[in-house]
Write a protein that holds these residues in place. Structure first.
Motif, mmCIF file in Angstrom:
data_model
loop_
_atom_site.group_PDB
_atom_site.id
_atom_site.type_symbol
_atom_site.label_atom_id
_atom_site.label_comp_id
_atom_site.label_asym_id
_atom_site.label_seq_id
_atom_site.Cartn_x
_atom_site.Cartn_y
_atom_site.Cartn_z
ATOM 1 N N GLN A 109 0.818 -1.213 0.000
ATOM 2 C CA GLN A 109 0.000 0.000 0.000
ATOM 3 C C GLN A 109 0.851 1.263 0.000
ATOM 4 O O GLN A 109 0.329 2.365 -0.117
ATOM 5 C CB GLN A 109 -0.919 0.017 1.226
ATOM 6 N N SER A 166 -17.528 13.184 -1.262
ATOM 7 C CA SER A 166 -17.216 12.026 -2.110
ATOM 8 C C SER A 166 -15.732 12.009 -2.479
ATOM 9 O O SER A 166 -15.109 10.936 -2.552
ATOM 10 C CB SER A 166 -18.065 12.073 -3.384
ATOM 11 N N ALA A 169 -13.843 10.588 0.376
ATOM 12 C CA ALA A 169 -14.016 9.139 0.418
ATOM 13 C C ALA A 169 -13.187 8.459 -0.668
ATOM 14 O O ALA A 169 -12.586 7.393 -0.432
ATOM 15 C CB ALA A 169 -15.493 8.781 0.270
ATOM 16 N N ASP A 170 -13.142 9.053 -1.848
ATOM 17 C CA ASP A 170 -12.353 8.468 -2.941
ATOM 18 C C ASP A 170 -10.863 8.428 -2.580
ATOM 19 O O ASP A 170 -10.170 7.444 -2.878
ATOM 20 C CB ASP A 170 -12.547 9.277 -4.218
ATOM 21 N N ALA A 172 -9.637 8.255 0.438
ATOM 22 C CA ALA A 172 -9.458 7.228 1.472
ATOM 23 C C ALA A 172 -9.458 5.833 0.879
ATOM 24 O O ALA A 172 -8.844 4.916 1.435
ATOM 25 C CB ALA A 172 -10.547 7.353 2.527
ATOM 26 N N ASN A 173 -10.145 5.645 -0.253
ATOM 27 C CA ASN A 173 -10.267 4.323 -0.862
ATOM 28 C C ASN A 173 -9.219 4.055 -1.940
ATOM 29 O O ASN A 173 -9.296 3.027 -2.624
ATOM 30 C CB ASN A 173 -11.666 4.154 -1.470
ATOM 31 N N LEU A 174 -8.267 4.948 -2.115
ATOM 32 C CA LEU A 174 -7.194 4.690 -3.068
ATOM 33 C C LEU A 174 -6.407 3.455 -2.647
ATOM 34 O O LEU A 174 -6.330 3.106 -1.469
ATOM 35 C CB LEU A 174 -6.263 5.900 -3.162
ATOM 36 N N SER A 175 -5.815 2.787 -3.626
ATOM 37 C CA SER A 175 -5.050 1.570 -3.312
ATOM 38 C C SER A 175 -3.821 1.878 -2.477
ATOM 39 O O SER A 175 -3.314 1.011 -1.764
ATOM 40 C CB SER A 175 -4.636 0.875 -4.609
ATOM 41 N N THR A 179 -3.784 10.117 3.572
ATOM 42 C CA THR A 179 -4.611 10.667 4.648
ATOM 43 C C THR A 179 -4.831 12.151 4.406
ATOM 44 O O THR A 179 -3.974 12.839 3.826
ATOM 45 C CB THR A 179 -3.939 10.471 6.018
#
Length: 228
Positions: A109, A166, A169-170, A172-175, A179
């Motif tokens: 990650q 959104s 959230a996007d 935070a959801n990255l591979s 932060t």
């Protein structure tokens, strides 16, 4: 009766002869002593040497025994710990493998040095994909830690409330790990904002250090420790 008198006389003569050998001995010239004082002196010296040697040997052995007795509780604790580890060795190995797999997943990650540009592009595209306007997107100075590096990115975007949420959230959801810190949301000051909001934040991403960087960091830490 005559025999007894003769025997008594002979014993008395022997005692007198032995006693006479101990009279007028010169302690400075033991080599000139008669044979009986010499023999007695040798016997006494030998007994003294044997006694002293025995005392020293027993004293050392006693000290060693006390040392071993004092060390016994610590050895028992060490043995019990080793026994516990031996009994749980299989489970400990499984836990080690699990930890290694977890660390490997975390490292995946973290982008490498060559992947930072692509990650910055992903953050930018995440905002544009939500219809946000970037007013600021400025990567800062890389901060080198012990085993990883931090890259702060100052961002300022404007758009609708739900689009900003959104976008967060996007990110935070990255591979890769990113932060958002120091968030601040306020109404946009633009004349044609139309109820839009402005969000200012510091996005922080992390990358692992390559072997050369780790070696350089360790050398710097060792040098700093030597100076202290």
């Amino acid at each position: 009766m005559a025999k007894n008198s003769t025997l008594s006389f002979e014993l008395s003569g022997l005692v007198d002869n032995a006693a006479s050998q101990f009279r007028n001995l010169n302690p400075r010239e033991p080599g000139q002593w008669p044979w009986l004082p010499k023999a007695m002196a040798w016997l006494l010296a030998g007994a003294a040497a044997l006694g002293l040697g025995w005392y020293l040997v027993v004293s050392d052995a006693q000290d060693e025994l006390e040392r071993v007795r004092a060390e016994e509780p610590r050895l028992k604790v060490t043995y019990e710990k080793a026994l516990t580890q031996a009994v749980n060795l299989s489970e400990l190995r499984k836990q080690k493998l699990q930890v290694q797999e977890y660390v490997t997943q975390l490292e995946k990650q973290l982008p490498g040095k060559s992947e930072i540009d692509a990650l910055l592009s992903d953050i930018n595209q995440a905002g544009l994909g939500r219809g946000l306007q970037f007013e600021l997107f400025r990567p800062g100075q890389i901060e080198i830690k012990d085993y990883y590096a931090e890259l702060p990115i100052a961002i300022k975007v404007s758009g609708r409330y739900h689009d900003i949420g959104s976008f967060a959230a996007d990110v935070a959801n990255l591979s890769r790990i990113v932060t958002l810190q120091n968030l601040g949301i306020a109404p946009s000051t633009a004349k044609d904002a139309g109820g839009a909001l402005t969000m200012e934040a510091t996005a922080r991403t992390y990358r692992y250090l390559d072997q050369a960087e780790v070696a350089e960091q360790r050398a710097a830490s060792t040098k700093a420790g030597a100076k202290k």
